[in-house]
Design an enzyme around this catalytic site. Sequence first.
Site, PDB file in Angstrom:
ATOM      1  N   CYS A 173     -76.055  73.790  60.781  1.00 49.39           N
ATOM      2  CA  CYS A 173     -76.077  73.931  62.243  1.00 49.39           C
ATOM      3  C   CYS A 173     -75.507  75.237  62.774  1.00 49.39           C
ATOM      4  CB  CYS A 173     -75.311  72.776  62.883  1.00 49.39           C
ATOM      5  SG  CYS A 173     -76.188  71.230  62.728  1.00 49.39           S
TER       6      CYS A 173
HETATM    7  C1  UDX Z   1     -71.425  70.665  62.879  1.00 55.24           C
HETATM    8  C2  UDX Z   1     -70.818  70.156  64.192  1.00 55.24           C
HETATM    9  O1  UDX Z   1     -69.436  69.838  63.972  1.00 55.24           O
HETATM   10  C3  UDX Z   1     -71.584  68.953  64.701  1.00 55.24           C
HETATM   11  O2  UDX Z   1     -71.055  68.532  65.940  1.00 55.24           O
HETATM   12  C4  UDX Z   1     -73.058  69.359  64.886  1.00 55.24           C
HETATM   13  O3  UDX Z   1     -73.830  68.311  65.368  1.00 55.24           O
HETATM   14  C5  UDX Z   1     -73.607  69.897  63.555  1.00 55.24           C
HETATM   15  O4  UDX Z   1     -72.792  70.976  63.089  1.00 55.24           O
HETATM   16  P1  UDX Z   1     -71.347  69.979  60.311  1.00 55.24           P
HETATM   17  O5  UDX Z   1     -72.180  71.205  60.076  1.00 55.24           O
HETATM   18  O6  UDX Z   1     -71.710  68.710  59.643  1.00 55.24           O
HETATM   19  O7  UDX Z   1     -71.271  69.669  61.887  1.00 55.24           O
HETATM   20  O8  UDX Z   1     -69.878  70.364  59.800  1.00 55.24           O
HETATM   21  P2  UDX Z   1     -68.408  70.598  60.367  1.00 55.24           P
HETATM   22  O9  UDX Z   1     -67.545  69.508  59.877  1.00 55.24           O
HETATM   23  O10 UDX Z   1     -68.413  70.868  61.805  1.00 55.24           O
HETATM   24  O11 UDX Z   1     -68.018  71.939  59.561  1.00 55.24           O
HETATM   25  C6  UDX Z   1     -68.828  73.109  59.610  1.00 55.24           C
HETATM   26  C7  UDX Z   1     -68.270  74.220  58.722  1.00 55.24           C
HETATM   27  O12 UDX Z   1     -67.095  74.778  59.301  1.00 55.24           O
HETATM   28  C8  UDX Z   1     -67.879  73.796  57.319  1.00 55.24           C
HETATM   29  O13 UDX Z   1     -68.344  74.784  56.401  1.00 55.24           O
HETATM   30  C9  UDX Z   1     -66.362  73.762  57.335  1.00 55.24           C
HETATM   31  O14 UDX Z   1     -65.792  74.019  56.070  1.00 55.24           O
HETATM   32  C10 UDX Z   1     -66.059  74.882  58.316  1.00 55.24           C
HETATM   33  N1  UDX Z   1     -64.765  74.751  58.999  1.00 55.24           N
HETATM   34  C11 UDX Z   1     -64.520  73.684  59.820  1.00 55.24           C
HETATM   35  C12 UDX Z   1     -63.793  75.743  58.850  1.00 55.24           C
HETATM   36  O15 UDX Z   1     -64.009  76.728  58.139  1.00 55.24           O
HETATM   37  N2  UDX Z   1     -62.609  75.605  59.531  1.00 55.24           N
HETATM   38  C13 UDX Z   1     -62.332  74.570  60.341  1.00 55.24           C
HETATM   39  O16 UDX Z   1     -61.237  74.545  60.930  1.00 55.24           O
HETATM   40  C14 UDX Z   1     -63.322  73.555  60.504  1.00 55.24           C
END
Ligand code: UDX
Length: 431
Positions: free
Chosen positions: A269
């Site tokens: 996403c």
């Molecule tokens: C995301 C959105 O959170 C969700 O609302 C939307 O509908 C789809 O995209 P998702 O891609 O499943 O969801 O993952 P998410 O848990 O949000 O993490 C995304 C990425 O960010 C991961 O690679 C995670 O490791 C990274 N991340 C997350 C960080 O690097 N630091 C953080 O503090 C949080």
Amino acid sequence: MHASVVGSGYVGTTVAACLADLGHDVTAVDIDEEIVERLNAGEPPIHEPGLDPLVSAYGGSSLEATTDHGAVAETDLTFLAIETPANDDGSIDPAALLAAAEDVGEAVADKDDYHLVVVKSTVLPDVVEGELVPAIERAAGKTDGDELGVAVNPEFQREGSAVDDFMSPDKIVLGTDGDERALDRLAELYQPLVSDWDVPVVETGRREAAMIKYANNSFLAAKISLINDLGNVCKEFGVDAYEVADAIGMDDRVGERFLRSGVGWGGSCFGKDTAALAAAAREAGYEPSMLEAAREVNDRQPERMLELLDTHVDVSGERVAVLGLAFKPGTDDVRNSRAIPVIEGLQERGAEVVAHDPNAVENMRERFPEIEYADAPEGPLEGAEAALIVTEWEEIVELDAEFDRMETPVVIDGRRAIDRREGLVYEGLTW
Ligand code: UDX
């Protein structure tokens, strides 16, 4: 109510199963016969925690699947949950979504009473108004408002908690442009969530609803990139970015979540949505500097990880362990995973890469068939000159003592997965 959901991918299947669990009858429509058979046999076509019990309870009964788009005419409303793949320039390709929308339009052409089409797929405001609505109207031979309504109701479901996110969301966004019939139908559909969980409902325009989804994901992506940018500065200053983040997160205006700095964001996403929004903004004549900066910082983080490695070892011809391949723990998804640029950078340096992931090896093997994969988390460490932690799986967090298997245990941690300790040459990316 009787709802239909067109598209049984990741979003569509979750939506269909959750709606069945809210007590509705659901018809899932997909062009793939195997997916349809599986759903009717009570087996989810995708893996997502909490989905198995729902699909096995309702599949073939209140959740029925079919390849026939005509079935949507028997339902009160139809969700469009079709993937919108990205073009090379970052813009999205709505062709499959438009084709499905036309099928739905044709199916409701002869229906006497009102039918509501609800857009779940992530699409930009102009695509909704300029392409999607006209395609449905043309196929149905009706205009919007004339026994036909189109609403935008984006999803905010994370992989690994999609069922929970559907059942207890922060908000439900209903973009209807004030169409009372659309609002009534959606209010009835989501009534169990609103009355049992007090979920706030945002009633807005269709264009605004489409934009909320992009803005929401862009904000989260930019939040992580900002803490990564600050984290890189912290590292230069010899400051621990996690201690800084803990304190600034206590300010309600900042909020404590999504402040984990490291090797950056991946997944299906954030990258796709920020690219699509930036491309559309540029097309409209606006240069979206913050969005571009968020993307640039994210591209830089894996490079920084490799530069930190370079300060300790020349990995040319050496074995290097990559721990974690999925874009985050709890999934087998490697789309836009930070492990991809990390492995590419190691290959450019002539390293022999050996990787482990509890779930994502098969998916990464398609991308990198040439590297070695180890079954056990400690497997890659034997004989390795260095280890790079890319995904903070529990089994990787627990490895600690195993790092001593390496001759000179150099560990570059991209996720603050393990603690700095004696005996390790340890580098945190931002601490
Ligand atoms: C995301 C959105 O959170 C969700 O609302 C939307 O509908 C789809 O995209 P998702 O891609 O499943 O969801 O993952 P998410 O848990 O949000 O993490 C995304 C990425 O960010 C991961 O690679 C995670 O490791 C990274 N991340 C997350 C960080 O690097 N630091 C953080 O503090 C949080």
